[in-house]
Design an enzyme around this catalytic site. Sequence first.
Site, PDB file in Angstrom:
ATOM      1  N   GLY A   1     -13.605  -4.100  -0.387  1.00 15.29           N
ATOM      2  CA  GLY A   1     -14.993  -3.643  -0.277  1.00 15.29           C
ATOM      3  C   GLY A   1     -15.336  -2.572  -1.302  1.00 15.29           C
TER       4      GLY A   1
ATOM      5  NE  ARG B   1      -4.187  -1.806   1.779  1.00 15.71           N
ATOM      6  CZ  ARG B   1      -5.068  -2.264   2.649  1.00 15.71           C
ATOM      7  NH1 ARG B   1      -4.907  -2.024   3.941  1.00 15.71           N
ATOM      8  NH2 ARG B   1      -6.122  -2.944   2.245  1.00 15.71           N
TER       9      ARG B   1
ATOM     10  CE  LYS C   1     -22.247 -17.816   4.429  1.00 15.90           C
ATOM     11  NZ  LYS C   1     -22.650 -17.121   5.645  1.00 15.90           N
TER      12      LYS C   1
ATOM     13  N   GLY D   1     -13.380  -8.228  -2.253  1.00 14.76           N
ATOM     14  CA  GLY D   1     -13.351  -9.204  -1.156  1.00 14.76           C
ATOM     15  C   GLY D   1     -11.939  -9.702  -0.918  1.00 14.76           C
TER      16      GLY D   1
HETATM   17  P1  AMP Z   1     -15.385 -14.603  -0.481  1.00 18.75           P
HETATM   18  O1  AMP Z   1     -14.805 -13.730   0.596  1.00 18.75           O
HETATM   19  O2  AMP Z   1     -16.873 -14.604  -0.541  1.00 18.75           O
HETATM   20  O3  AMP Z   1     -14.739 -14.373  -1.823  1.00 18.75           O
HETATM   21  O4  AMP Z   1     -15.077 -16.093  -0.032  1.00 18.75           O
HETATM   22  C1  AMP Z   1     -13.788 -16.616   0.055  1.00 18.75           C
HETATM   23  C2  AMP Z   1     -13.845 -17.904   0.820  1.00 18.75           C
HETATM   24  O5  AMP Z   1     -14.677 -18.851   0.152  1.00 18.75           O
HETATM   25  C3  AMP Z   1     -12.497 -18.552   0.949  1.00 18.75           C
HETATM   26  O6  AMP Z   1     -12.071 -18.453   2.274  1.00 18.75           O
HETATM   27  C4  AMP Z   1     -12.733 -20.006   0.541  1.00 18.75           C
HETATM   28  O7  AMP Z   1     -12.156 -20.936   1.421  1.00 18.75           O
HETATM   29  C5  AMP Z   1     -14.249 -20.132   0.566  1.00 18.75           C
HETATM   30  N1  AMP Z   1     -14.738 -21.203  -0.326  1.00 18.75           N
HETATM   31  C6  AMP Z   1     -14.437 -21.345  -1.614  1.00 18.75           C
HETATM   32  N2  AMP Z   1     -15.020 -22.484  -2.097  1.00 18.75           N
HETATM   33  C7  AMP Z   1     -15.697 -23.033  -1.079  1.00 18.75           C
HETATM   34  C8  AMP Z   1     -16.487 -24.220  -0.952  1.00 18.75           C
HETATM   35  N3  AMP Z   1     -16.682 -25.045  -1.975  1.00 18.75           N
HETATM   36  N4  AMP Z   1     -17.033 -24.497   0.258  1.00 18.75           N
HETATM   37  C9  AMP Z   1     -16.816 -23.662   1.300  1.00 18.75           C
HETATM   38  N5  AMP Z   1     -16.086 -22.518   1.242  1.00 18.75           N
HETATM   39  C10 AMP Z   1     -15.520 -22.211   0.056  1.00 18.75           C
END
Ligand code: AMP
Length: 420
Positions: free
Chosen positions: A401, A61, A222, A378
């Site tokens: 974010g 940064r 999610k 993210g």
């Molecule tokens: P995000 O912050 O929404 O981009 O989510 C990232 C997180 O999603 C990471 O820590 C991954 O470990 C998790 N992730 C990715 N694929 C899966 C999966 N199939 N089941 C559970 N968690 C997952």
Amino acid sequence: MSNVNLFYLTMVKRDISLLLPLNFVTMKTLNDYNFKNKKALIRVDFNVPLNDDFEVTDTTRIEAAKDTIIKVLEDGGSAVLMSHLGRPKGEQEEYSLKHICSKVSEILGVQTKFASNCVGPVAEDAVSRLENGEVLLLENLRYHEEEKKGDQKFAKQLSKLGDVYINDAFGTAHRAHASTTVVANYFEDKCVGYLLQKEIESLNKVLNNSTKPVTAILGGAKVSTKITVIENILDKIDHLIIGGGMTFTFIKAKGGKIGSSLVEEDKLDLALEIIEKAEEKNVQIHLPSDAIVADSFSEFANTNIEAVDNISDGWMGLDVGPKTLEEFKGVVLQSKTILWNGPLGVFEMEPFAKGTIELGNYIEEATEKGAFSLVGGGDSVAAVKQFGFENKVSYVSTGGGAMLEMLEGKKLPGIAALED
Ligand code: AMP
């Protein structure tokens, strides 16, 4: 409702025309100014990680803000840097920006002075003694609770510390804080810094000036955290690749058997709606066809490969399978614009990292063939850094974010405040 709240709401309200936060016609850039004999008050994002000895463990940064600061100095002006560090409760010593002052000096190649307060006589006095070519770092903005509240008086005090205001902190541009947004109201002369400009231009290249075919790859945990992003980008893309945990909400919604994979039961209808909307808009959705499944959420679990819609009871999908990767490879390699947000699997555990690593390789190959690729939002940057893809894609966004909010079509208050 207070004026501040009203101000904030006005700034963040959704409006499609505002998706041109990306429009520089109404916004000045650094190159519109010559800073000779000027004091530039620059909002930087020096919220860097420190170890137990208060040493900076990741200088990205600070390095990212260097070009902007050097431009001011080379023009013959001086730079007053303001930032937050962590989430202090009052004036907690461990969050003092004095810890990073020597690192800033080293990276800039200029001895950086330090003011032990970011407002009031201490700061004003230090600024008044600042000569052209010099740099002053102010103490942590968040030592004052007024910063996060977007307090007008506090912002006015900050505004006394420069002739021109520059915002170069993309990571906080989605916050209507005093130093990121409100302070801009007190300046006639204000502009985006090089880093912020690059962030906006890169996103603009993907969302508004893209070369087709455009592919968005959304992974991560999610659906719920990505819905607004999906809805907003459907009009702008040709292909949507879905991976990660959110896969299984889509697969279950389509009637598949997902074992104990991650699922958001309350989002099943929404998943179907997204599929329908994508069809209406001629966007091809690519869901995984197979998965690396495990009998527990652990890197020591037993693993297998199964069809994504026929996962055995008690097993969960934690990465995409080999057949899926072949399919995704075909889509990525024929894309001319690529947006990647979120890992394809639980990349933190070695047995489930392959999908994310391979996807990075395909994006690298597509980029070498001339595609424009943008990664960010993210936690995606963590995966990109862990596997060394930083220099292999066209651009890695520095703001998690903030980038997600831009992908959602929101106008960021920190950017709106710079418009003429
Ligand atoms: P995000 O912050 O929404 O981009 O989510 C990232 C997180 O999603 C990471 O820590 C991954 O470990 C998790 N992730 C990715 N694929 C899966 C999966 N199939 N089941 C559970 N968690 C997952």
